[in-house]
Write a protein that holds these residues in place. Structure first.
Motif, mmCIF file in Angstrom:
data_model
loop_
_atom_site.group_PDB
_atom_site.id
_atom_site.type_symbol
_atom_site.label_atom_id
_atom_site.label_comp_id
_atom_site.label_asym_id
_atom_site.label_seq_id
_atom_site.Cartn_x
_atom_site.Cartn_y
_atom_site.Cartn_z
ATOM 1 N N HIS A 159 0.817 -1.217 0.000
ATOM 2 C CA HIS A 159 0.000 0.000 0.000
ATOM 3 C C HIS A 159 0.852 1.269 0.000
ATOM 4 C CE1 HIS A 159 -3.517 -2.540 0.744
ATOM 5 N NE2 HIS A 159 -2.749 -3.200 1.587
ATOM 6 N N SER A 161 3.212 4.003 -1.930
ATOM 7 C CA SER A 161 3.426 4.528 -3.273
ATOM 8 C C SER A 161 4.124 5.874 -3.186
ATOM 9 C CB SER A 161 2.099 4.666 -4.021
ATOM 10 O OG SER A 161 1.360 5.759 -3.516
ATOM 11 N N ASN A 163 2.846 8.581 -4.232
ATOM 12 C CA ASN A 163 1.807 9.584 -3.993
ATOM 13 C C ASN A 163 1.424 9.565 -2.511
ATOM 14 O OD1 ASN A 163 -0.708 10.932 -3.700
ATOM 15 N ND2 ASN A 163 -1.111 10.683 -5.884
ATOM 16 N N ILE A 165 -0.867 11.116 -0.770
ATOM 17 C CA ILE A 165 -2.302 11.067 -0.473
ATOM 18 C C ILE A 165 -2.832 9.653 -0.670
ATOM 19 C CG2 ILE A 165 -4.570 11.909 -1.169
ATOM 20 C CD1 ILE A 165 -3.247 14.553 -1.921
ATOM 21 N N THR A 166 -2.434 9.036 -1.798
ATOM 22 C CA THR A 166 -2.854 7.660 -2.058
ATOM 23 C C THR A 166 -2.337 6.726 -0.969
ATOM 24 O OG1 THR A 166 -2.893 8.043 -4.440
ATOM 25 C CG2 THR A 166 -2.750 5.756 -3.706
ATOM 26 N N THR A 167 -1.098 6.905 -0.583
ATOM 27 C CA THR A 167 -0.509 6.071 0.466
ATOM 28 C C THR A 167 -1.268 6.235 1.775
ATOM 29 O OG1 THR A 167 1.689 6.129 -0.539
ATOM 30 C CG2 THR A 167 1.568 5.631 1.817
ATOM 31 N N TYR A 168 -1.604 7.463 2.112
ATOM 32 C CA TYR A 168 -2.335 7.718 3.359
ATOM 33 C C TYR A 168 -3.694 7.015 3.360
ATOM 34 C CZ TYR A 168 -5.100 10.182 6.860
ATOM 35 O OH TYR A 168 -5.913 10.473 7.914
ATOM 36 N N VAL A 169 -4.443 7.206 2.274
ATOM 37 C CA VAL A 169 -5.780 6.591 2.194
ATOM 38 C C VAL A 169 -5.672 5.068 2.239
ATOM 39 C CG1 VAL A 169 -7.804 6.258 0.729
ATOM 40 C CG2 VAL A 169 -6.793 8.541 0.963
ATOM 41 N N ASP A 170 -4.732 4.525 1.483
ATOM 42 C CA ASP A 170 -4.579 3.072 1.440
ATOM 43 C C ASP A 170 -4.176 2.512 2.799
ATOM 44 O OD1 ASP A 170 -5.282 3.063 -1.185
ATOM 45 O OD2 ASP A 170 -3.283 2.645 -1.982
ATOM 46 N N TRP A 174 -6.027 -0.089 5.140
ATOM 47 C CA TRP A 174 -5.286 -1.269 5.596
ATOM 48 C C TRP A 174 -5.379 -1.398 7.115
ATOM 49 C CZ3 TRP A 174 -1.037 -1.341 8.899
ATOM 50 C CH2 TRP A 174 -0.393 -2.581 9.039
#
Length: 261
Positions: A159, A161, A163, A165-170, A174
């Motif tokens: 999870h 990346s 990015n 923001i993407t990492t935070y959301v993922d 998780w």
């Protein structure tokens, strides 16, 4: 487990969600194309029809169509959608198909992982009922959650990346996944044949059955043959259970032929 999930499927928000879904998934599209020429000759049982996603495709094409769901709310939504001249539909539980005689259907379809929202014992009962009401040489198609892929999802490194923001959301999702499945490790997911998990579907409201592909094929061995496995993301089956394509998709489709003595 089944009662909890059935209550969730009665919620108006879930009924609206399932009535809005329209498209066949890629694996279904491949199976649909393969069956297209024979559909007018087939008697079909569509299990767990939800809001009628598969009904809209099969009902106008098959020789005789019956759709069932154990949620009265879903069946009511389907009847409103298709009108008084719509398909034959009924509130019925796939664990008990005693309304139907043996050897009644050429094609039995159970999509959107409907088989995964009952207990292990109930799942085996459904497979027995499908075998009983299916005609020899008929087809059984269903989808199910892939435990092999969930092991991949449980690994936090998958999870990360570039990015943020993407990492935070993922990672938030998780974390919730790990919280709702406290005590389970990646090793547990690899070792087990099947597990009941709380995944992110509908905000972790459902208890969901995940199974390794090899174990699923063993479950079918009592009365089904010529089993094909499709990642939901592609229209063609894999050539081998060792195909790395099985490591990622959380849903798999299984197509089998009903065999009787």
């Amino acid at each position: 487990m089944a009662n909890r999930n059935q209550s969730a499927y009665a919620q108006p928000s879930l009924v609206r969600y399932y009535t809005q879904i329209q498209q066949l998934q890629p694996a279904e599209q491949g199976l649909w194309a393969e069956l297209q020429a024979r559909l007018p000759t087939l008697t079909m049982l569509d299990l767990g029809i939800g809001g009628g996603r598969t009904t809209q495709y099969f009902w106008p094409q098959v020789g005789q169509y019956t759709g069932i769901d154990y949620s009265p709310e879903m069946i009511a939504a389907c009847r409103a959608r298709f009108g008084s001249d719509g398909p034959n539909m009924a509130v019925m539980d796939a664990r008990d198909l005693s309304t139907f005689a043996d050897n009644s259907f050429d094609l039995i379809w159970f999509s959107y992982n409907g088989l995964d929202y009952v207990s292990h014992t109930d799942r085996l009962q459904i497979l027995q009922e499908v075998h009983r009401v299916g005609k020899p040489g008929g087809s059984f198609v269903f989808s199910s959650h892939n435990l092999q892929a969930m092991a991949h999802v449980f690994d936090y490194r998958q999870h990360l990346s570039l990015n943020p923001i993407t990492t935070y959301v993922d990672l938030v999702m998780w974390g919730l996944l790990r919280w709702f499945n406290r005590g389970l490790t990646v090793a547990d997911l690899v070792k087990a044949d099947h597990l009941i998990l709380r995944d992110e579907s509908h905000n972790f409201a459902l208890q969901t059955y995940y199974i390794h592909p090899e174990a699923q094929i063993k479950q079918l061995a009592f009365g089904f043959r010529d089993i094909e496995v499709y990642p939901w993301t592609r229209p063609d089956p894999i050539a081998s259970l060792k195909d790395p394509a099985l490591a990622i998709p959380l849903w798999l489709y299984y197509r089998s032929t009903i065999a009787k003595a």
